[in-house]
Design a protein around this motif. Structure first.
Motif, mmCIF file in Angstrom:
data_model
loop_
_atom_site.group_PDB
_atom_site.id
_atom_site.type_symbol
_atom_site.label_atom_id
_atom_site.label_comp_id
_atom_site.label_asym_id
_atom_site.label_seq_id
_atom_site.Cartn_x
_atom_site.Cartn_y
_atom_site.Cartn_z
ATOM 1 N N PHE A 16 18.282 50.399 14.899
ATOM 2 C CA PHE A 16 17.431 50.974 13.870
ATOM 3 C C PHE A 16 16.918 52.552 12.696
ATOM 4 O O PHE A 16 16.730 52.015 11.186
ATOM 5 N N ALA A 17 17.452 53.025 13.797
ATOM 6 C CA ALA A 17 17.149 53.953 12.557
ATOM 7 C C ALA A 17 18.960 53.985 12.099
ATOM 8 O O ALA A 17 18.432 54.778 10.695
ATOM 9 N N ALA A 18 19.757 53.638 12.783
ATOM 10 C CA ALA A 18 20.819 53.561 12.004
ATOM 11 C C ALA A 18 20.567 52.955 10.756
ATOM 12 O O ALA A 18 21.441 53.018 9.479
ATOM 13 N N LEU A 19 19.890 51.173 11.276
ATOM 14 C CA LEU A 19 19.876 50.585 9.892
ATOM 15 C C LEU A 19 19.518 51.458 8.420
ATOM 16 O O LEU A 19 19.805 51.060 7.494
ATOM 17 N N ILE A 20 17.807 51.792 9.079
ATOM 18 C CA ILE A 20 17.792 52.911 7.800
ATOM 19 C C ILE A 20 18.876 53.875 7.685
ATOM 20 O O ILE A 20 18.694 53.459 5.559
ATOM 21 N N LEU A 51 10.626 45.999 16.245
ATOM 22 C CA LEU A 51 10.759 46.605 17.334
ATOM 23 C C LEU A 51 9.274 46.578 17.579
ATOM 24 O O LEU A 51 8.594 47.779 18.865
ATOM 25 N N GLY A 52 7.979 46.519 17.013
ATOM 26 C CA GLY A 52 6.626 47.050 17.207
ATOM 27 C C GLY A 52 6.385 48.433 16.860
ATOM 28 O O GLY A 52 7.083 48.917 15.999
ATOM 29 N N PRO A 53 4.826 48.398 16.504
ATOM 30 C CA PRO A 53 4.725 49.918 16.338
ATOM 31 C C PRO A 53 5.085 50.763 16.382
ATOM 32 O O PRO A 53 5.008 51.697 15.811
ATOM 33 N N TRP A 54 5.141 51.338 17.720
ATOM 34 C CA TRP A 54 5.098 52.625 18.218
ATOM 35 C C TRP A 54 7.064 52.978 18.295
ATOM 36 O O TRP A 54 7.492 53.773 17.919
ATOM 37 N N LEU A 55 7.631 51.331 19.166
ATOM 38 C CA LEU A 55 9.495 51.906 18.642
ATOM 39 C C LEU A 55 9.527 52.210 16.888
ATOM 40 O O LEU A 55 10.160 53.155 16.986
ATOM 41 N N GLY A 56 9.164 51.037 16.327
ATOM 42 C CA GLY A 56 9.366 51.563 14.898
ATOM 43 C C GLY A 56 8.582 52.895 14.229
ATOM 44 O O GLY A 56 9.914 53.486 13.748
ATOM 45 N N ALA A 57 7.732 53.177 15.047
ATOM 46 C CA ALA A 57 7.124 54.891 14.758
ATOM 47 C C ALA A 57 9.054 55.644 15.051
ATOM 48 O O ALA A 57 8.626 56.615 14.522
ATOM 49 N N LEU A 58 9.239 55.651 15.993
ATOM 50 C CA LEU A 58 9.868 56.263 16.696
ATOM 51 C C LEU A 58 11.211 56.271 15.746
ATOM 52 O O LEU A 58 11.806 57.238 16.234
ATOM 53 N N SER A 59 11.666 55.342 15.567
ATOM 54 C CA SER A 59 12.841 54.523 14.885
ATOM 55 C C SER A 59 12.868 55.390 13.830
ATOM 56 O O SER A 59 13.791 56.935 13.081
ATOM 57 N N VAL A 60 12.060 55.861 12.775
ATOM 58 C CA VAL A 60 11.332 56.049 11.921
ATOM 59 C C VAL A 60 12.037 57.892 12.132
ATOM 60 O O VAL A 60 12.377 59.061 11.149
ATOM 61 N N THR A 61 10.724 58.768 12.854
ATOM 62 C CA THR A 61 10.770 59.740 13.290
ATOM 63 C C THR A 61 12.008 60.142 13.755
ATOM 64 O O THR A 61 12.046 62.180 12.706
ATOM 65 N N VAL A 62 13.246 59.698 14.045
ATOM 66 C CA VAL A 62 14.712 60.301 14.514
ATOM 67 C C VAL A 62 15.429 60.350 13.260
ATOM 68 O O VAL A 62 15.866 61.387 12.987
ATOM 69 N N VAL A 63 15.395 59.984 12.419
ATOM 70 C CA VAL A 63 15.714 59.503 11.253
ATOM 71 C C VAL A 63 15.152 60.955 10.489
ATOM 72 O O VAL A 63 16.139 61.793 9.485
ATOM 73 N N LEU A 64 13.601 60.731 10.525
ATOM 74 C CA LEU A 64 13.255 62.056 9.845
ATOM 75 C C LEU A 64 13.562 63.614 10.193
ATOM 76 O O LEU A 64 14.175 64.808 9.754
ATOM 77 N N ALA A 65 13.470 63.176 11.650
ATOM 78 C CA ALA A 65 14.115 64.740 12.309
ATOM 79 C C ALA A 65 15.583 65.034 11.925
ATOM 80 O O ALA A 65 15.345 66.761 11.526
#
Length: 199
Positions: A16-20, A51-65
């Motif tokens: 999902f990070a790759a999808l974003i 992914l749900g709230p926490w894994l979804g947020a983690l995928s976004v955080t990976v992209v931002l990091a």
């Protein structure tokens, strides 16, 4: 209820990070009279919903990091720390809250996602939560009054609602065609319990 991350979780976060990232490759494109929007928020909505709230947020955080580390992963090939000090910084940071809100609403009570709740989640998280952080930060960076900044941001709402509708349709299709993709054991509403006995 809490479990540790396993290899499958990490793989799904990476997907999902790759999808974003991929959704940002075309950059911005005009809709509704030439207002430019990007598709990356669609990926954020889908990450939270699937992914749900926490894994979804983690995928976004990976992209931002990775973006902060200098990789050009945001729409238009933007990257580096400077991205987080510009007028749009709050919207990018708001993705994290957006994914959390989407995931919490879509999977509220551990129930199977339904269209109306998914649509509500996309609007509340994918639009409302992101704007709630993005507009004040934009106002602070540009030194424009908060009200004026909010008014200028209204031009993007139709495009974001279009993405919310598309994300709702995608999630509804996934629930029907590939519920295992959510990696969740959903409970049934009480009224549906007898019918679920044979499941």
């Amino acid at each position: 209820m809490t479990r540790t991350l396993d290899a499958t979780d990490l793989a799904r976060v990476a997907v999902f990070a790759a999808l974003i990232v991929v959704l940002g490759l075309p950059g911005s494109f005009p809709v509704f009279g030439g207002v430019p929007i990007t598709a990356q928020t669609l990926g954020v909505m889908l990450a939270g919903a699937v992914l749900g709230p926490w894994l979804g947020a983690l995928s976004v955080t990976v992209v931002l990091a990775l973006t902060a580390a200098g990789l050009p992963l945001l729409a238009g090939g933007r990257g580096g720390l400077g991205v987080f000090f510009g007028p749009s910084a709050g919207y990018a940071l708001g993705w994290i809250l957006g994914a959390i809100v989407v995931g919490l609403v879509v999977h509220a009570g551990g129930r199977r996602p339904v269209v109306w709740r998914t649509a509500l989640a996309m609007i509340a998280g994918g639009v409302g939560a992101i704007y709630a952080i993005g507009i004040p930060v934009q106002s602070a960076v540009t030194r424009l009054p908060l009200g004026e900044t909010a008014l200028t941001s209204l031009v993007f709402v139709p495009g974001d609602l279009l993405k919310a509708a598309l994300a709702t349709a995608v999630v509804a299709a996934l629930v029907r065609a590939y519920p295992r993709g959510f990696r969740r054991a959903w409970t049934r509403p009480a009224a549906a319990a007898p019918a679920a006995a044979t499941a």
